[in-house]
Design an enzyme around this catalytic site. Structure first.
Site, PDB file in Angstrom:
ATOM      1  CG  HIS A 230      43.398  47.271  31.058  1.00 12.37           C
ATOM      2  ND1 HIS A 230      42.032  47.338  31.175  1.00 12.37           N
ATOM      3  CD2 HIS A 230      43.797  46.276  31.923  1.00 12.37           C
ATOM      4  CE1 HIS A 230      41.616  46.454  32.076  1.00 12.37           C
ATOM      5  NE2 HIS A 230      42.657  45.797  32.539  1.00 12.37           N
TER       6      HIS A 230
ATOM      7  CG  HIS B 119      43.193  47.158  36.999  1.00 14.90           C
ATOM      8  ND1 HIS B 119      43.635  46.080  37.747  1.00 14.90           N
ATOM      9  CD2 HIS B 119      42.703  46.629  35.856  1.00 14.90           C
ATOM     10  CE1 HIS B 119      43.447  44.971  37.058  1.00 14.90           C
ATOM     11  NE2 HIS B 119      42.870  45.267  35.909  1.00 14.90           N
ATOM     12  CB  SER B 120      42.567  49.356  43.527  1.00 14.62           C
ATOM     13  OG  SER B 120      43.150  50.642  43.454  1.00 14.62           O
ATOM     14  CE1 TYR B 121      44.533  42.162  40.191  1.00 12.91           C
ATOM     15  CE2 TYR B 121      45.604  44.289  39.907  1.00 12.91           C
ATOM     16  CZ  TYR B 121      45.190  43.076  39.395  1.00 12.91           C
ATOM     17  OH  TYR B 121      45.442  42.773  38.072  1.00 12.91           O
TER      18      TYR B 121
ATOM     19  CG  ASP C 215      39.630  38.584  33.811  1.00 12.67           C
ATOM     20  OD1 ASP C 215      39.083  39.684  34.065  1.00 12.67           O
ATOM     21  OD2 ASP C 215      40.692  38.488  33.163  1.00 12.67           O
TER      22      ASP C 215
ATOM     23  CD  GLN D  48      36.065  41.994  33.488  1.00 11.55           C
ATOM     24  OE1 GLN D  48      35.082  42.445  32.917  1.00 11.55           O
ATOM     25  NE2 GLN D  48      36.736  40.950  33.036  1.00 11.55           N
TER      26      GLN D  48
ATOM     27  CD  GLU E 263      39.320  45.489  36.335  1.00  6.21           C
ATOM     28  OE1 GLU E 263      39.536  45.970  35.197  1.00  6.21           O
ATOM     29  OE2 GLU E 263      39.539  44.294  36.622  1.00  6.21           O
TER      30      GLU E 263
END
Length: 329
Positions: free
Chosen positions: A103, A173-175, A236, A274, A294
């Site tokens: 990243h 990159h939000s969850y 992942d 991802q 992602e």
């Protein structure tokens, strides 16, 4: 609308911008381009925040590694050994995910303060990444525009130009926890959500989560989400989207929370996505508390000429667009 959100240890102010449209409220930070919160209604009209985040700046500074809601770059995902060749030169990057670079390195785009200006129904973030920043070649002029459309969908448009050959791969990159951030969505966490993904192949990885170079068929494996099913845990991985790289966003995923009825759709121009099920999330969130989707080019593409290229050259413009749509049923 903006407000002061906090101050970095060096005295740099961090501001928060609030976007509202069609019943959706989004808060964005100038630090890291972070999407702090996304509030959307459930099937009964009750709003809740559906992305993981922290209430104050100190939370993000104390817990940087989950990259909660961040704009990650100059290269999202992993580069094997923190090294890549370009134009006959091998460049070395920080091995911040030993032995790999992850990243963007030790101080990637997620740890920078961006300039922010309002645009219609959103904000435009911009910064200059200097030649040599985190080891990457070329000066990179970057903009990231976040807007809400008439339906309340959250749109990300990334653009970049360079003065020397370089590599670029940007994402958010939000969850997501569609039951409400921190609710854990029941005993299964966000893994209890149901996912549909238009991907017939994925990129298998080695023990360091670096793609082997193969593109495996998902048929008969736990990677087959072509029909909607419970996500579970242990992912992942990069999925190879059937549509490939496209000039305009194409819908490729749907995430559904049966408990609240909330639905997240994902449309993108990117050739990969991802899926990370948050298995290594830690305090204050539990493992599996959120799911990251992602949109991206593939991990380690600079070392894999058979993968879609992430190279950017002077005179060309990098452009990537992703849309997160929200509904309830």
């Amino acid at each position: 609308m903006s407000e002061l959100f906090g101050t970095l240890p060096d005295g740099t102010p961090v501001h928060r911008w609030t976007l509202e449209r069609a019943g959706v409220r989004v808060r964005v930070l100038s630090y890291g381009g972070i999407v702090q919160s996304v509030e959307v209604p459930d099937r009964d009209g009750h709003a809740a925040d559906v992305v993981l985040g922290f209430a104050d700046l100190d939370g993000y500074l104390a817990h940087p590694e989950p990259y909660l809601g961040a704009l990650v770059g100059r290269y999202a995902n992993r580069i094997a050994g923190g090294r890549f060749p370009l134009e006959g030169v091998t460049y070395s990057l920080a091995q911040n995910n030993a032995p790999n670079s992850l990243h963007g390195g030790e101080r990637g785009f997620d740890k920078r303060v961006w300039d922010v200006e309002p645009v219609e129904h959103g904000v435009r973030l911009s910064r200059v990444s200097a030649h040599g920043e985190e080891g990457f070649p070329g000066r990179l002029d970057v903009t990231a525009t976040y807007t809400l459309d008439a339906s309340g969908a959250l749109r990300f448009v990334y653009e970049a130009t360079t003065d020397a050959p370089t590599i670029v791969n940007l994402t958010n990159h939000s969850y997501f926890d569609l039951s409400g951030a921190g609710s854990a969505g029941g005993a299964d966490g966000a893994g209890g959500h149901e996912l549909r993904l238009a991907a017939s192949r994925f990129t298998p990885v080695d023990g360091d989560l670096i793609p082997t170079g193969a593109l495996h068929d998902v048929t008969g494996t736990r990677f087959d989400f072509r029909e909607s099913r419970k996500v579970g845990s242990g992912y992942d991985h990069n999925f190879v989207l059937d549509k490939g790289l496209t000039p305009a966003p194409v819908e490729i995923a749907e995430l559904h929370d049966p408990a609240s009825g909330r639905v997240l759709t994902v449309a993108t121009t990117e050739p990969g996505i991802q899926l990370y099920t948050g298995d290594y999330l830690a305090d204050p969130y539990a493992p599996g508390a959120g799911i990251a989707l992602e949109t991206q080019h593939f991990p380690d593409s600079p070392n894999r000429p058979e993968f879609p290229s992430t190279e950017l050259r002077p005179g060309d413009t990098y452009r990537s667009e992703t849309v997160y749509g929200f509904a309830a049923r």
